[in-house]
Design an enzyme around this catalytic site. Structure first.
Site, short mmCIF file in Angstrom:
data_model
loop_
_atom_site.label_atom_id
_atom_site.label_comp_id
_atom_site.label_asym_id
_atom_site.label_seq_id
_atom_site.Cartn_x
_atom_site.Cartn_y
_atom_site.Cartn_z
N LYS A 1 0.85 -1.19 0.00
CA LYS A 1 0.00 0.00 0.00
C LYS A 1 0.89 1.24 0.00
O LYS A 1 1.81 1.34 0.81
CB LYS A 1 -0.90 0.00 1.24
CG LYS A 1 -1.92 1.14 1.25
CD LYS A 1 -2.84 1.06 2.44
CE LYS A 1 -2.23 1.58 3.70
NZ LYS A 1 -2.01 3.04 3.76
N LYS B 1 -7.03 8.12 -0.19
CA LYS B 1 -8.22 8.54 0.58
C LYS B 1 -8.93 9.69 -0.14
O LYS B 1 -9.17 10.77 0.42
CB LYS B 1 -7.84 8.92 2.00
CG LYS B 1 -7.31 7.72 2.79
CD LYS B 1 -7.19 7.99 4.27
CE LYS B 1 -6.67 6.79 5.01
NZ LYS B 1 -5.25 6.49 4.77
N ARG C 1 4.46 0.36 10.10
CA ARG C 1 5.70 0.52 10.86
C ARG C 1 6.25 -0.77 11.44
O ARG C 1 7.47 -0.96 11.48
CB ARG C 1 5.46 1.54 12.01
CG ARG C 1 5.39 2.97 11.53
CD ARG C 1 4.80 3.88 12.56
NE ARG C 1 3.35 3.73 12.69
CZ ARG C 1 2.59 4.42 13.53
NH1 ARG C 1 3.14 5.29 14.34
NH2 ARG C 1 1.28 4.23 13.55
O1 O7M Z 1 0.89 0.13 10.78
P1 O7M Z 1 0.99 1.63 10.77
O2 O7M Z 1 0.23 2.27 11.86
O3 O7M Z 1 2.40 2.11 10.67
O4 O7M Z 1 0.36 2.11 9.38
C1 O7M Z 1 -0.99 1.97 9.10
C2 O7M Z 1 -1.28 2.36 7.68
O5 O7M Z 1 -2.68 2.21 7.46
C3 O7M Z 1 -0.96 3.80 7.33
O6 O7M Z 1 -0.58 3.84 5.96
C4 O7M Z 1 -2.26 4.52 7.53
O7 O7M Z 1 -2.37 5.65 6.69
C5 O7M Z 1 -3.28 3.45 7.11
N1 O7M Z 1 -4.60 3.54 7.76
C6 O7M Z 1 -4.71 3.60 9.13
O8 O7M Z 1 -3.73 3.49 9.86
N2 O7M Z 1 -5.95 3.77 9.67
C7 O7M Z 1 -7.08 3.86 8.95
O9 O7M Z 1 -8.16 3.98 9.50
C8 O7M Z 1 -6.98 3.75 7.56
C9 O7M Z 1 -5.74 3.52 6.99
C10 O7M Z 1 -5.74 3.12 5.63
O10 O7M Z 1 -4.96 2.35 5.13
O11 O7M Z 1 -6.74 3.56 4.91
C11 O7M Z 1 -6.89 3.03 3.66
#
Ligand code: O7M
Length: 216
Positions: free
Chosen positions: A36, A64, A195
């Site tokens: 992603k 988004k 992360r």
């Molecule tokens: O695992 P992390 O916290 O480092 O990253 C999470 C990823 O998921 C990061 O790219 C966020 O922008 C995305 N994300 C969320 O963390 N929360 C949401 O509610 C939605 C997203 C997301 O991927 O939306 C499509």
């Protein structure tokens, strides 16, 4: 290509360096179902990073998208022309805006996913009270799936009950406190992890550990 749950893992590469992102994608060697990309990476490395990452599997463009229908169509067209397999849009802009993303996705044989309740604490303020309506909007519009929070497995389970056969992508596993196994048990088809994988000493081993948790 549509997202198919095999490993059930989607890796979020929120890096600010295209070379580092590509190096991690290469190390992952296709064990995840998709990579992603979000604004941090695309703003730092350019939209061309999508094409480069595609060598390692499906790419989800997490932009988004939340504008008027015409602007949404233009944004999605750029993402799909760059090689994205799926786009993520917000539902709160309304059904016409969501349908514009889905329409553009279908022109390219790609998918569109709609954000419902987000994973962070502030999501309870505005998104949570409307989460089921957003799920319904996504379903009626013909979305391939939705985004729902791994950080709140009980909400994820409620959202699953409203989601019919739409796929659910659940972010918030690892760094935000969500648990991989619980998210899948609550009804997610995929978990999204950022992360805890790209920040690990060995991203491949970290990804494998999540995948094994999902298999157990
Ligand atoms: O695992 P992390 O916290 O480092 O990253 C999470 C990823 O998921 C990061 O790219 C966020 O922008 C995305 N994300 C969320 O963390 N929360 C949401 O509610 C939605 C997203 C997301 O991927 O939306 C499509």
């Amino acid at each position: 290509m549509p997202l198919v749950p095999r490993s059930r893992l989607i890796v979020a590469l929120d890096l600010m360096d295209g070379y580092e992102a590509l190096s991690i994608a290469e190390k992952l060697g296709g064990i995840a179902d998709a990579i992603k990309v979000n604004y941090p990476l695309v703003l730092a490395a350019g939209l061309g990073i999508i094409k480069d990452l595609k060598k390692h599997g499906n790419v989800v463009a997490d932009f988004k998208v939340a504008d008027i229908p015409n602007t949404n169509s233009l944004i999605c067209a750029q993402a799909f022309k760059a090689g994205a397999d799926a786009i993520i849009c917000h539902g709160f802009a309304g059904s016409d805006s969501v349908k514009a993303c889905i329409g553009e996705a279908s022109k390219y044989g790609c998918e569109a996913y709609v954000v419902t309740e987000m994973s962070h604490p502030g999501a309870v303020e505005f998104l949570q009270p409307h989460a089921f309506e957003l799920v319904e909007l996504a379903r009626r519009a013909g979305a391939s799936g939705i985004i729902a929070p791994a950080t709140r497995p009980e909400r994820l389970a409620d959202i699953r009950r409203h989601a019919g056969n739409m796929k659910i992508l659940a972010p918030g596993v690892g760094a935000q406190g969500g648990e991989a196994r619980r998210a899948i048990e609550a009804g997610a088809d995929f978990i999204i992890v950022g992360r805890s994988i790209y920040g690990a000493d060995d991203p491949y081993e970290a990804a494998l550990e999540f995948i094994e948790q999902l298999r157990r």
